[in-house]
Design an enzyme around this catalytic site. Structure first.
Site, PDB file in Angstrom:
ATOM      1  N   ASN A 153      52.657  29.654  43.566  1.00 48.08           N
ATOM      2  CA  ASN A 153      53.037  28.197  43.371  1.00 48.08           C
ATOM      3  C   ASN A 153      54.844  27.779  42.389  1.00 48.08           C
ATOM      4  OD1 ASN A 153      51.372  27.941  40.732  1.00 48.08           O
ATOM      5  ND2 ASN A 153      50.513  25.500  42.504  1.00 48.08           N
ATOM      6  N   GLU A 250      44.057  29.929  33.436  1.00 48.97           N
ATOM      7  CA  GLU A 250      44.242  28.529  34.426  1.00 48.97           C
ATOM      8  C   GLU A 250      44.084  28.423  35.523  1.00 48.97           C
ATOM      9  OE1 GLU A 250      45.230  26.100  33.315  1.00 48.97           O
ATOM     10  OE2 GLU A 250      46.630  26.654  31.065  1.00 48.97           O
ATOM     11  N   CYS A 284      48.196  23.103  40.996  1.00 46.50           N
ATOM     12  CA  CYS A 284      46.871  22.874  40.208  1.00 46.50           C
ATOM     13  C   CYS A 284      46.447  21.593  39.665  1.00 46.50           C
ATOM     14  CB  CYS A 284      46.975  23.944  39.359  1.00 46.50           C
ATOM     15  SG  CYS A 284      47.917  23.888  38.639  1.00 46.50           S
ATOM     16  N   GLU A 458      47.691  26.642  27.724  1.00 45.05           N
ATOM     17  CA  GLU A 458      48.830  26.879  28.272  1.00 45.05           C
ATOM     18  C   GLU A 458      50.387  26.197  27.097  1.00 45.05           C
ATOM     19  OE1 GLU A 458      49.866  28.471  31.954  1.00 45.05           O
ATOM     20  OE2 GLU A 458      49.948  30.608  31.142  1.00 45.05           O
TER      21      GLU A 458
HETATM   22  P1  NAD Z   1      44.186  33.614  43.145  1.00 42.08           P
HETATM   23  O1  NAD Z   1      43.758  33.668  42.726  1.00 42.08           O
HETATM   24  O2  NAD Z   1      44.485  33.822  45.317  1.00 42.08           O
HETATM   25  O3  NAD Z   1      45.403  34.539  43.168  1.00 42.08           O
HETATM   26  C1  NAD Z   1      46.392  34.657  42.168  1.00 42.08           C
HETATM   27  C2  NAD Z   1      46.666  35.913  41.394  1.00 42.08           C
HETATM   28  O4  NAD Z   1      45.405  36.899  40.869  1.00 42.08           O
HETATM   29  C3  NAD Z   1      47.140  36.387  41.922  1.00 42.08           C
HETATM   30  O5  NAD Z   1      48.375  37.531  40.904  1.00 42.08           O
HETATM   31  C4  NAD Z   1      46.062  37.846  42.450  1.00 42.08           C
HETATM   32  O6  NAD Z   1      46.667  38.850  43.286  1.00 42.08           O
HETATM   33  C5  NAD Z   1      45.374  38.011  41.332  1.00 42.08           C
HETATM   34  N1  NAD Z   1      44.044  38.390  41.806  1.00 42.08           N
HETATM   35  C6  NAD Z   1      43.282  38.375  42.490  1.00 42.08           C
HETATM   36  N2  NAD Z   1      41.770  38.758  42.971  1.00 42.08           N
HETATM   37  C7  NAD Z   1      42.120  39.636  41.441  1.00 42.08           C
HETATM   38  C8  NAD Z   1      41.079  40.673  40.158  1.00 42.08           C
HETATM   39  N3  NAD Z   1      39.610  40.947  41.061  1.00 42.08           N
HETATM   40  N4  NAD Z   1      41.307  40.644  39.582  1.00 42.08           N
HETATM   41  C9  NAD Z   1      42.855  40.844  39.072  1.00 42.08           C
HETATM   42  N5  NAD Z   1      43.617  39.898  39.415  1.00 42.08           N
HETATM   43  C10 NAD Z   1      43.156  39.265  40.530  1.00 42.08           C
HETATM   44  O7  NAD Z   1      44.916  32.316  43.575  1.00 42.08           O
HETATM   45  P2  NAD Z   1      46.051  31.792  44.033  1.00 42.08           P
HETATM   46  O8  NAD Z   1      46.250  31.241  45.729  1.00 42.08           O
HETATM   47  O9  NAD Z   1      47.090  32.756  44.357  1.00 42.08           O
HETATM   48  O10 NAD Z   1      46.742  30.318  43.597  1.00 42.08           O
HETATM   49  C11 NAD Z   1      46.193  29.469  43.702  1.00 42.08           C
HETATM   50  C12 NAD Z   1      45.173  29.003  42.997  1.00 42.08           C
HETATM   51  O11 NAD Z   1      45.748  29.150  41.440  1.00 42.08           O
HETATM   52  C13 NAD Z   1      44.494  27.508  43.249  1.00 42.08           C
HETATM   53  O12 NAD Z   1      43.309  27.711  42.689  1.00 42.08           O
HETATM   54  C14 NAD Z   1      45.512  26.660  41.885  1.00 42.08           C
HETATM   55  O13 NAD Z   1      44.833  25.247  41.405  1.00 42.08           O
HETATM   56  C15 NAD Z   1      45.605  27.682  41.146  1.00 42.08           C
HETATM   57  N6  NAD Z   1      46.362  27.151  40.465  1.00 42.08           N
HETATM   58  C16 NAD Z   1      46.095  27.068  38.633  1.00 42.08           C
HETATM   59  C17 NAD Z   1      47.374  26.280  37.929  1.00 42.08           C
HETATM   60  C18 NAD Z   1      46.995  25.656  36.386  1.00 42.08           C
HETATM   61  O14 NAD Z   1      47.647  26.222  35.615  1.00 42.08           O
HETATM   62  N7  NAD Z   1      45.677  25.755  36.450  1.00 42.08           N
HETATM   63  C19 NAD Z   1      48.466  26.677  37.981  1.00 42.08           C
HETATM   64  C20 NAD Z   1      48.651  27.463  39.739  1.00 42.08           C
HETATM   65  C21 NAD Z   1      47.831  27.595  40.149  1.00 42.08           C
END
Ligand code: NAD
Length: 484
Positions: A153, A250, A284, A458
């Site tokens: 995002n 995060e 998020c 962060e």
């Molecule tokens: P996701 O969890 O599907 O993927 C996040 C990242 O992790 C990607 O780069 C993915 O390739 C990687 N990944 C997936 N499986 C993995 C594994 N087993 N080991 C290591 N890396 C792995 O999330 P998304 O769909 O890309 O993003 C949306 C989510 O992120 C939502 O839940 C949102 O709330 C959260 N988010 C949180 C923040 C925050 O600051 N708290 C900010 C933005 C998004």
């Protein structure tokens, strides 16, 4: 292809390709057009990235903080100069309106580079007198090679929020962007080199979850910082724990926003719009459970719908457009499936709810009223433009309901009663709270979640503690006394 980079990965100051890796198609969400084709990192590419980071880190850590900070601050300047170009790229990668990316992505990344660049020279230990001339001093040391893993995002922002504090402390970073938005982190790596960063201290490798998992488990890696969903966070945290690695998590949220009857309705509606529909709801910390006190419910909903009708939905490259597509077809389908669930559960659809036909991944901003705490739309993170409005009577009741969630990322309250505002915030179980505003994340302030929403913070000076550790040195100025 319009935005094809020179190669998929950026390692040791250069673009690197290995077409044996699984293909990653980059899609412009507004049209469905493929704008670049990259390849996921192979074991050889991962090896190259970690090795070069390991070598580069020692030299980087040996520089003075002032020298490291200078590089980061130069990178911030370059980033600001290229804001428009980087924003256009970010809009293609994510689908977010250019009106947003111009002010919230590269600019936020540049803020992080500037802020942590400014802090770098002041990162020191301390002197602790023990009496009798003896003393202790502490040395703040880098952790080593840190891995950053991003969500889709805020790709530029995430690449910098992790990279800037890591580098300021003398670490090297290997960053894996989300496979959905792989382009902008390459630009961050490029401009760091241009700013004078030594080769290898910020490498970018592309890939799916398996690449992330290989990075997390590698023994050369000292720390992992993930932005992603709770299920991914669980896996990454567990994998990192096996080797006692440091982590920052995060993760997701289902944050509450409480609007009391005495609130300024116009501001509360603005907060609800920002906290639900900015970036088409893909933020998020969004306040997706909007608790509205019973007496003002009709007024609130009427004004909200009136203002939503003024959203300009369309081509995100048109700077007057305020609401763009979702990042992918898959994410749009997930959000639309929650609209179906909301209807089936008996919530009242008061605005939107439909896909907007065409090649792009557009859906309408959507509002449900009469939502109850047990409904899926009130409990699960949707990560799309779907707002749930819930009714409440009393302060005590609403606080308990606001906290009744496994998540704890953010929480907000709108009221003109000063003491009530602070009482509510003191009671919120959330890492980031807002009074009469919503969704700000300036680099100067800590950002992160409680409960299942995260570990660590962060931004701000606190991020330094998550990218460095203290070495304690005892010094005796006296003879050593031993019992025999
Ligand atoms: P996701 O969890 O599907 O993927 C996040 C990242 O992790 C990607 O780069 C993915 O390739 C990687 N990944 C997936 N499986 C993995 C594994 N087993 N080991 C290591 N890396 C792995 O999330 P998304 O769909 O890309 O993003 C949306 C989510 O992120 C939502 O839940 C949102 O709330 C959260 N988010 C949180 C923040 C925050 O600051 N708290 C900010 C933005 C998004």
């Amino acid at each position: 292809m319009k935005f094809q980079p020179k190669a998929s990965h950026f390692i040791n100051g250069e673009y690197v390709e290995d077409t044996n890796g699984a293909p990653i198609d980059v899609i412009f969400p507004a049209t469905g057009e493929i704008i670049a084709r990259l390849h996921s990192a192979t074991a050889e590419v991962i090896e190259q990235a970690l090795n070069s980071a390991k070598v580069a880190q020692r030299e980087w850590a040996a520089l003075s903080g002032t020298e490291r900070g200078r590089v980061l601050r130069r990178a911030a300047d370059i980033m600001r100069e290229r804001n428009r170009e980087l924003s256009i790229l970010e809009t293609h990668d994510t689908g977010k309106p250019l009106q947003e990316t111009l002010v919230a992505d590269a600019t936020s990344g540049a803020d992080a580079l500037e802020y942590f660049g400014g802090l770098a020279a002041s990162l020191t230990g301390e002197h602790i007198p023990l009496g009798g001339g003896d003393f202790v001093y502490t040395i703040r040391e880098a952790l080593g090679v840190c891995v950053g893993i991003g969500a889709w995002n805020y790709p530029t922002q995430i690449a910098c929020w992790k990279g800037a504090p890591a580098l300021a402390c003398g670490n090297a970073m290997v960053f894996k962007p989300s496979e959905t938005t792989p382009l902008s982190a390459l630009k961050v790596a490029e401009l760091l080199i241009e700013a004078g960063a030594p080769k290898g201290i910020y490498n970018v490798v592309q890939g799916y979850g398996d690449v992330g998992a290989s990075l997390v488990t590698d023994p050369r890696v000292a720390k992992v910082s993930l932005t992603g969903s709770v299920p991914t966070g669980r896996k990454v945290y567990a994998a990192a724990a096996a080797d006692m690695k440091h982590v920052t998590m995060e993760l997701g949220g289902k944050s509450p926003m409480i609007v009391f009857g005495d609130a300024d309705i116009e501001n509360a509606v603005s907060g609800a719009i920002l906290g639900n529909f900015y970036s088409s709801g893909q933020v998020c910390s969004n306040g997706t459970r909007v608790f509205v006190q019973k007496g003002i419910k009709d007024q609130f909903l009427a004004r909200l719908c009136e203002r939503l009708a003024a959203a300009k939905i369309g081509d995100p490259l048109d700077e007057s457009v305020t609401f763009g597509p979702m990042v992918s077809e898959n994410q749009m389908k997930i959000a639309l499936s929650y609209v179906d669930k909301g209807k089936a559960e008996g919530a009242q659809l008061v605005y939107g709810g439909d896909r907007i036909e065409g090649d792009g991944f557009y859906m309408q901003p959507t509002v449900f009223a009469d939502v109850t705490d047990d409904m899926a739309i009130a409990r699960e993170e949707i990560f799309g433009p779907v707002m749930s409005v819930l009714d409440f009577d009393t302060e005590e009741e609403v606080l308990a309901r606001a906290n009744d969630t496994e998540f704890g990322l953010a929480a907000g309250v709108f009221t003109n009663d000063l003491t009530r505002a602070h009482r509510i915030v003191a009671g919120f179980e959330a890492g980031t709270c807002y009074i009469n505003t919503y969704n700000l994340a300036p680099v100067e302030a800590p950002f992160g979640g409680s409960k299942m929403s995260g570990v660590g913070r962060e931004n701000s000076k606190l991020a330094i503690n998550h990218f460095s550790e203290m070495k304690t040195v005892y010094v005796s100025m006296n003879d050593v006394e031993a019992p025999y």
